[in-house]
Design a protein around this motif. Structure first.
Motif, PDB file in Angstrom:
ATOM      1  N   GLU A  17     116.837  50.108  10.207  1.00 43.93           N
ATOM      2  CA  GLU A  17     117.231  50.128   8.792  1.00 43.93           C
ATOM      3  C   GLU A  17     117.089  48.757   8.161  1.00 43.93           C
ATOM      4  O   GLU A  17     116.834  47.770   8.843  1.00 43.93           O
ATOM      5  CB  GLU A  17     118.684  50.577   8.653  1.00 43.93           C
ATOM      6  CG  GLU A  17     118.889  52.005   8.260  1.00 43.93           C
ATOM      7  CD  GLU A  17     118.244  52.429   6.953  1.00 43.93           C
ATOM      8  OE1 GLU A  17     117.804  51.574   6.141  1.00 43.93           O
ATOM      9  OE2 GLU A  17     118.179  53.630   6.718  1.00 43.93           O
ATOM     10  N   ARG A  18     117.306  48.746   6.861  1.00 41.10           N
ATOM     11  CA  ARG A  18     117.296  47.498   6.115  1.00 41.10           C
ATOM     12  C   ARG A  18     118.530  46.674   6.487  1.00 41.10           C
ATOM     13  O   ARG A  18     119.532  47.214   6.938  1.00 41.10           O
ATOM     14  CB  ARG A  18     117.275  47.795   4.631  1.00 41.10           C
ATOM     15  CG  ARG A  18     116.032  48.600   4.247  1.00 41.10           C
ATOM     16  CD  ARG A  18     116.022  48.884   2.817  1.00 41.10           C
ATOM     17  NE  ARG A  18     115.373  47.731   2.189  1.00 41.10           N
ATOM     18  CZ  ARG A  18     115.074  47.674   0.907  1.00 41.10           C
ATOM     19  NH1 ARG A  18     115.377  48.660   0.116  1.00 41.10           N
ATOM     20  NH2 ARG A  18     114.485  46.620   0.420  1.00 41.10           N
ATOM     21  N   PRO A  19     118.462  45.355   6.305  1.00 38.49           N
ATOM     22  CA  PRO A  19     119.561  44.480   6.712  1.00 38.49           C
ATOM     23  C   PRO A  19     120.927  44.868   6.143  1.00 38.49           C
ATOM     24  O   PRO A  19     121.929  44.811   6.860  1.00 38.49           O
ATOM     25  CB  PRO A  19     119.121  43.105   6.211  1.00 38.49           C
ATOM     26  CG  PRO A  19     117.633  43.173   6.199  1.00 38.49           C
ATOM     27  CD  PRO A  19     117.305  44.590   5.810  1.00 38.49           C
ATOM     28  N   THR A  20     120.996  45.276   4.902  1.00 40.11           N
ATOM     29  CA  THR A  20     122.300  45.623   4.323  1.00 40.11           C
ATOM     30  C   THR A  20     122.905  46.851   4.990  1.00 40.11           C
ATOM     31  O   THR A  20     124.115  46.912   5.201  1.00 40.11           O
ATOM     32  CB  THR A  20     122.183  45.864   2.805  1.00 40.11           C
ATOM     33  OG1 THR A  20     121.146  46.818   2.566  1.00 40.11           O
ATOM     34  CG2 THR A  20     121.865  44.584   2.069  1.00 40.11           C
ATOM     35  N   VAL A  21     122.071  47.804   5.340  1.00 34.48           N
ATOM     36  CA  VAL A  21     122.561  49.010   6.023  1.00 34.48           C
ATOM     37  C   VAL A  21     122.940  48.676   7.462  1.00 34.48           C
ATOM     38  O   VAL A  21     123.915  49.202   7.997  1.00 34.48           O
ATOM     39  CB  VAL A  21     121.510  50.129   5.962  1.00 34.48           C
ATOM     40  CG1 VAL A  21     121.957  51.353   6.738  1.00 34.48           C
ATOM     41  CG2 VAL A  21     121.200  50.484   4.525  1.00 34.48           C
ATOM     42  N   CYS A  22     122.191  47.783   8.093  1.00 31.05           N
ATOM     43  CA  CYS A  22     122.505  47.385   9.471  1.00 31.05           C
ATOM     44  C   CYS A  22     123.882  46.747   9.564  1.00 31.05           C
ATOM     45  O   CYS A  22     124.594  46.957  10.545  1.00 31.05           O
ATOM     46  CB  CYS A  22     121.436  46.436  10.012  1.00 31.05           C
ATOM     47  SG  CYS A  22     119.907  47.278  10.449  1.00 31.05           S
ATOM     48  N   ALA A  23     124.264  45.995   8.567  1.00 32.22           N
ATOM     49  CA  ALA A  23     125.597  45.379   8.570  1.00 32.22           C
ATOM     50  C   ALA A  23     126.680  46.452   8.581  1.00 32.22           C
ATOM     51  O   ALA A  23     127.669  46.343   9.317  1.00 32.22           O
ATOM     52  CB  ALA A  23     125.758  44.467   7.354  1.00 32.22           C
TER      53      ALA A  23
END
Length: 61
Positions: A17-23
C-alpha cells in the motif's frame, strides 16, 4: 482480517500500500500482535506506471 488470521494458523499476509495506509496498517498489526504473520511493504503503484507494449496478431481463414 485479524480474525481470519487467528482462525487459520498457517495463513500469512503481505500488505502492499501507499505510505499513509501502511502507517494505519502497522498500528492495526501491532494492536493485534500479528507482526510475525503480516508484512507491510510501502509502494506507490500510481507514481510509476509500467510501460506496456501490446503485441498481437489476428489471423483470418
Amino acid at each position: 482480517m485479524s480474525m481470519k488470521l487467528l482462525w487459520h494458523e498457517g495463513l500469512q499476509a503481505v500488505i502492499l500500500e501507499r505510505p499513509t495506509v501502511c502507517a494505519i496498517a502497522e498500528d492495526f498489526v501491532k494492536r493485534y500482535e500479528l507482526q510475525d504473520r503480516i508484512k507491510i511493504q510501502e509502494i506507490d503503484m500510481w507514481s510509476k506506471l509500467p510501460t506496456l507494449t501490446l503485441r498481437y496478431s489476428v489471423g483470418f481463414q
